[in-house]
Design an enzyme around this catalytic site. Structure first.
Site, PDB file in Angstrom:
ATOM      1  N   CYS A  67       0.866  -1.176   0.000  1.00 37.68           N
ATOM      2  CA  CYS A  67       0.000   0.000   0.000  1.00 37.68           C
ATOM      3  C   CYS A  67       0.905   1.229   0.000  1.00 37.68           C
ATOM      4  O   CYS A  67       1.554   1.535   1.007  1.00 37.68           O
ATOM      5  CB  CYS A  67      -0.901  -0.027   1.229  1.00 37.68           C
ATOM      6  SG  CYS A  67      -2.105   1.313   1.292  1.00 37.68           S
TER       7      CYS A  67
ATOM      8  N   CYS B 219      37.399  -7.078  -4.446  1.00 40.01           N
ATOM      9  CA  CYS B 219      36.125  -6.851  -3.765  1.00 40.01           C
ATOM     10  C   CYS B 219      35.300  -5.806  -4.508  1.00 40.01           C
ATOM     11  O   CYS B 219      35.779  -4.708  -4.792  1.00 40.01           O
ATOM     12  CB  CYS B 219      36.380  -6.393  -2.329  1.00 40.01           C
ATOM     13  SG  CYS B 219      34.885  -5.956  -1.422  1.00 40.01           S
TER      14      CYS B 219
END
Length: 289
Positions: free
Chosen positions: A110, A140
């Site tokens: 909603c 990384c």
């Protein structure tokens, strides 16, 4: 450079920042059925697709699904309901409810219309045609993502995995070194503002391309230096730069591999340094060209 948050009106701030609620049946997207994508008004992140919108007659736009990774859930201040927020900027959207059986998915997001913008399918298609992608692996993905985001012309950088032998790999599976995937980033950029050569030069200057299956303290095949090319032109560009670095005395370990399926990493990896207010520990810029 990281795109700043959009400026909000006082009414928008009341809902998006201060977690207010617009009156029911007043929002522009409550009775709205055009095909496209709903985005966050504060940061433009894509949140919902039009095919997941349904008419719940509750007074606010309702969706029974979200774009993967776009929505964050928190227990509401009332202790009962579940609040939904934009996962990228924490902008308040509304609440999510389950068990109402209004659609087969049995979920209802909603959402306040004022928390949303909308991009039509036609405009979305035209915009996507203007952007190109590139795939770089330099250890990384947190650090590569962070530094690539600073380049003008780059629209977005997404951390993920590529090159392995399983579908939908998780971070723990990749770290186990059993899937063959490499950590990398998907760079979406505007070719009118920045070209592939510039991005590839930047890639070689924000990590150490001489490291084999490691970057700083991170060791393992998943941290390999690699460029996943999508065309012969991209491959030739990478080869040209590697030859230049080799002539300068660098022992380049960067792999050149054809691009395959890109798997988006878990949401907590996205924009990692921005979310955690830290700086890369194994990546830094060093001019090499």
């Amino acid at each position: 450079m990281k795109k700043p948050l959009n400026r909000l009106t006082a009414e928008e701030r009341h809902v998006i920042v201060n977690k207010g609620t617009e009156p029911p049946f007043t929002g522009k997207y409550n009775d709205f059925n055009t095909g496209g994508v709903y985005t966050c008004k504060q940061c433009d992140a894509a949140l919902y697709r039009s095919e997941d919108k349904f008419q719940s007659h509750c007074g606010w736009p309702s969706f029974d699904d979200e774009i993967p990774g776009a929505i964050k859930r928190l227990t509401d201040a009332d202790g009962r309901r579940t609040e939904i927020l934009c996962a990228k900027c924490d902008g308040h959207l509304g609440h999510v409810f389950e068990g109402e059986r209004q659609t087969p998915k049995n979920v209802r997001h909603c959402v306040n219309s004022i928390s949303l913008n909308f991009i039509s399918a036609d405009k979305l298609s035209n915009d996507n045609q203007q952007l190109a992608t590139a795939y770089f692996a330099g250890g990384c993905f947190w650090g590569v993502e962070h530094l690539m985001q600073q380049q003008p012309g780059v629209e977005s950088v997404v951390s993920g995995y590529m090159g392995g032998n399983t579908d939908n790999p998780t971070y723990s599976e990749v770290c186990s070194k059993t899937t063959g995937h490499i950590e990398l980033v998907e760079v979406s950029y505007d070719p009118k503002q920045v070209d592939y050569m510039t991005l590839t030069k930047l890639f070689f200057e924000i990590h150490d391309p001489s490291e084999l299956n490691r970057q700083g303290p991170d060791v393992g095949e998943q941290y390999a230096s690699a460029i996943f090319y999508q065309s012969e032109e991209e491959k030739q560009t990478a080869e040209q730069l590697i030859n230049t670095l080799t002539a300068k005395g660098y022992k380049v370990a960067t792999q050149l591999r054809p691009a395959s399926t890109f798997w988006r990493a878990e949401e907590y990896h996205q924009d990692y340094y921005q979310k955690n207010h830290k700086e890369p520990y194994c990546h830094r810029y060093q001019k090499r060209f």
